[in-house]
Scaffold this motif. Structure first.
Motif, mmCIF file in Angstrom:
data_model
loop_
_atom_site.group_PDB
_atom_site.id
_atom_site.type_symbol
_atom_site.label_atom_id
_atom_site.label_comp_id
_atom_site.label_asym_id
_atom_site.label_seq_id
_atom_site.Cartn_x
_atom_site.Cartn_y
_atom_site.Cartn_z
ATOM 1 N N ALA A 79 0.839 -1.201 0.000
ATOM 2 C CA ALA A 79 0.000 0.000 0.000
ATOM 3 C C ALA A 79 0.874 1.251 0.000
ATOM 4 O O ALA A 79 1.914 1.296 0.664
ATOM 5 C CB ALA A 79 -0.916 -0.004 1.209
ATOM 6 N N TYR A 80 0.422 2.260 -0.739
ATOM 7 C CA TYR A 80 1.167 3.503 -0.901
ATOM 8 C C TYR A 80 0.229 4.692 -0.754
ATOM 9 O O TYR A 80 -0.957 4.602 -1.043
ATOM 10 C CB TYR A 80 1.835 3.553 -2.281
ATOM 11 N N LYS A 81 0.785 5.825 -0.355
ATOM 12 C CA LYS A 81 0.011 7.054 -0.183
ATOM 13 C C LYS A 81 -0.406 7.662 -1.513
ATOM 14 O O LYS A 81 -1.483 8.248 -1.622
ATOM 15 C CB LYS A 81 0.830 8.078 0.606
ATOM 16 N N ALA A 82 0.454 7.562 -2.514
ATOM 17 C CA ALA A 82 0.177 8.203 -3.797
ATOM 18 C C ALA A 82 1.149 7.690 -4.845
ATOM 19 O O ALA A 82 2.172 7.087 -4.524
ATOM 20 C CB ALA A 82 0.317 9.721 -3.666
ATOM 21 N N VAL A 83 0.818 7.983 -6.100
ATOM 22 C CA VAL A 83 1.740 7.747 -7.207
ATOM 23 C C VAL A 83 2.182 9.108 -7.718
ATOM 24 O O VAL A 83 1.368 10.023 -7.883
ATOM 25 C CB VAL A 83 1.120 6.891 -8.331
ATOM 26 N N ILE A 84 3.482 9.259 -7.918
ATOM 27 C CA ILE A 84 4.049 10.497 -8.418
ATOM 28 C C ILE A 84 4.529 10.243 -9.844
ATOM 29 O O ILE A 84 5.208 9.252 -10.112
ATOM 30 C CB ILE A 84 5.206 10.970 -7.521
ATOM 31 N N VAL A 85 4.163 11.135 -10.731
ATOM 32 C CA VAL A 85 4.573 11.030 -12.128
ATOM 33 C C VAL A 85 5.600 12.123 -12.394
ATOM 34 O O VAL A 85 5.237 13.299 -12.450
ATOM 35 C CB VAL A 85 3.366 11.182 -13.082
ATOM 36 N N PRO A 86 6.874 11.739 -12.540
ATOM 37 C CA PRO A 86 7.870 12.754 -12.884
ATOM 38 C C PRO A 86 7.615 13.241 -14.299
ATOM 39 O O PRO A 86 6.899 12.604 -15.066
ATOM 40 C CB PRO A 86 9.200 12.009 -12.770
ATOM 41 N N ALA A 87 8.183 14.367 -14.653
ATOM 42 C CA ALA A 87 7.971 14.929 -15.986
ATOM 43 C C ALA A 87 8.107 13.838 -17.038
ATOM 44 O O ALA A 87 9.158 13.233 -17.190
ATOM 45 C CB ALA A 87 8.967 16.044 -16.250
ATOM 46 N N ALA A 88 7.016 13.550 -17.716
ATOM 47 C CA ALA A 88 6.995 12.527 -18.754
ATOM 48 C C ALA A 88 6.527 13.164 -20.044
ATOM 49 O O ALA A 88 5.594 13.959 -20.048
ATOM 50 C CB ALA A 88 6.063 11.382 -18.349
ATOM 51 N N ARG A 89 7.186 12.811 -21.127
ATOM 52 C CA ARG A 89 6.779 13.338 -22.427
ATOM 53 C C ARG A 89 5.905 12.344 -23.179
ATOM 54 O O ARG A 89 5.107 12.748 -24.001
ATOM 55 C CB ARG A 89 7.998 13.695 -23.255
ATOM 56 N N LEU A 90 6.079 11.075 -22.916
ATOM 57 C CA LEU A 90 5.329 10.034 -23.605
ATOM 58 C C LEU A 90 4.691 9.112 -22.583
ATOM 59 O O LEU A 90 5.351 8.662 -21.648
ATOM 60 C CB LEU A 90 6.253 9.223 -24.517
ATOM 61 N N MET A 91 3.410 8.829 -22.781
ATOM 62 C CA MET A 91 2.699 7.948 -21.862
ATOM 63 C C MET A 91 1.537 7.309 -22.616
ATOM 64 O O MET A 91 0.806 8.010 -23.325
ATOM 65 C CB MET A 91 2.157 8.748 -20.673
ATOM 66 N N PRO A 92 1.351 6.005 -22.464
ATOM 67 C CA PRO A 92 0.201 5.371 -23.109
ATOM 68 C C PRO A 92 -1.114 5.967 -22.599
ATOM 69 O O PRO A 92 -1.239 6.317 -21.424
ATOM 70 C CB PRO A 92 0.322 3.904 -22.707
ATOM 71 N N VAL A 93 -2.081 6.068 -23.488
ATOM 72 C CA VAL A 93 -3.398 6.593 -23.136
ATOM 73 C C VAL A 93 -3.987 5.789 -21.980
ATOM 74 O O VAL A 93 -4.597 6.351 -21.066
ATOM 75 C CB VAL A 93 -4.336 6.563 -24.366
ATOM 76 N N GLU A 94 -3.779 4.480 -21.996
ATOM 77 C CA GLU A 94 -4.321 3.610 -20.949
ATOM 78 C C GLU A 94 -3.732 3.943 -19.578
ATOM 79 O O GLU A 94 -4.416 3.849 -18.566
ATOM 80 C CB GLU A 94 -4.050 2.134 -21.276
ATOM 81 N N THR A 95 -2.465 4.324 -19.565
ATOM 82 C CA THR A 95 -1.825 4.679 -18.297
ATOM 83 C C THR A 95 -2.412 5.975 -17.748
ATOM 84 O O THR A 95 -2.736 6.059 -16.560
ATOM 85 C CB THR A 95 -0.302 4.815 -18.484
ATOM 86 N N LEU A 96 -2.562 6.973 -18.603
ATOM 87 C CA LEU A 96 -3.159 8.229 -18.166
ATOM 88 C C LEU A 96 -4.587 7.998 -17.671
ATOM 89 O O LEU A 96 -4.982 8.530 -16.636
ATOM 90 C CB LEU A 96 -3.141 9.260 -19.286
ATOM 91 N N ALA A 97 -5.344 7.178 -18.384
ATOM 92 C CA ALA A 97 -6.719 6.873 -17.968
ATOM 93 C C ALA A 97 -6.732 6.182 -16.603
ATOM 94 O O ALA A 97 -7.581 6.483 -15.749
ATOM 95 C CB ALA A 97 -7.405 5.991 -19.012
ATOM 96 N N GLN A 98 -5.788 5.273 -16.362
ATOM 97 C CA GLN A 98 -5.723 4.589 -15.066
ATOM 98 C C GLN A 98 -5.352 5.563 -13.956
ATOM 99 O O GLN A 98 -5.911 5.505 -12.853
ATOM 100 C CB GLN A 98 -4.734 3.423 -15.124
#
Length: 121
Positions: A79-98
């Motif tokens: 279990a984790y408090k949050a997910v942190i997304v460092p500066a990303a230029r490319l990401m699958p649509v499915e990942t952003l939706a999740q």
């Protein structure tokens, strides 16, 4: 067996890493992250220097992550408090939706520098 006790998940921007390597770099080596993904490592170091511990999470494991009692729970039941997304230029649509789905369900998250493009590899 002990349970992981890290505070945050950090999204591993593998599509950025692959895209930024010359030629057809496809192999991933966690021990060469400083060389292959310096911006990612800088983000991880910033978080750790602030007194928090992290685990990395891939696109595939993020898809299997759920929210329980306000925490993000991975397939391994950590279990984790949050997910942190460092500066990303490319990401699958499915990942952003999740990421958006987890946020709507009460899972914490944050962007360090935002996401410039969605669509991934």
């Amino acid at each position: 067996m002990g349970k992981p006790d890290n505070d945050f998940l950090v999204y591993l921007p593998i599509y950025d890493i692959w895209h930024e390597q010359p030629g057809r770099y496809l192999m991933f080596d966690i021990h060469k992250m400083r060389e292959k993904a310096p911006r990612f490592i800088e983000a991880v170091n910033t978080i750790c220097e602030s007194g928090y511990d992290v685990d990395y999470i891939s696109d595939a494991f993020l898809q299997q992550t759920v929210v329980r009692n306000g925490q993000l729970v991975t397939p391994g039941k950590a279990a984790y408090k949050a997910v942190i997304v460092p500066a990303a230029r490319l990401m699958p649509v499915e990942t952003l939706a999740q990421l958006e789905k987890l946020a709507r369900q009460g899972g914490g998250g944050g962007l360090m520098g935002g996401v410039a493009g969605v669509g991934g590899g």
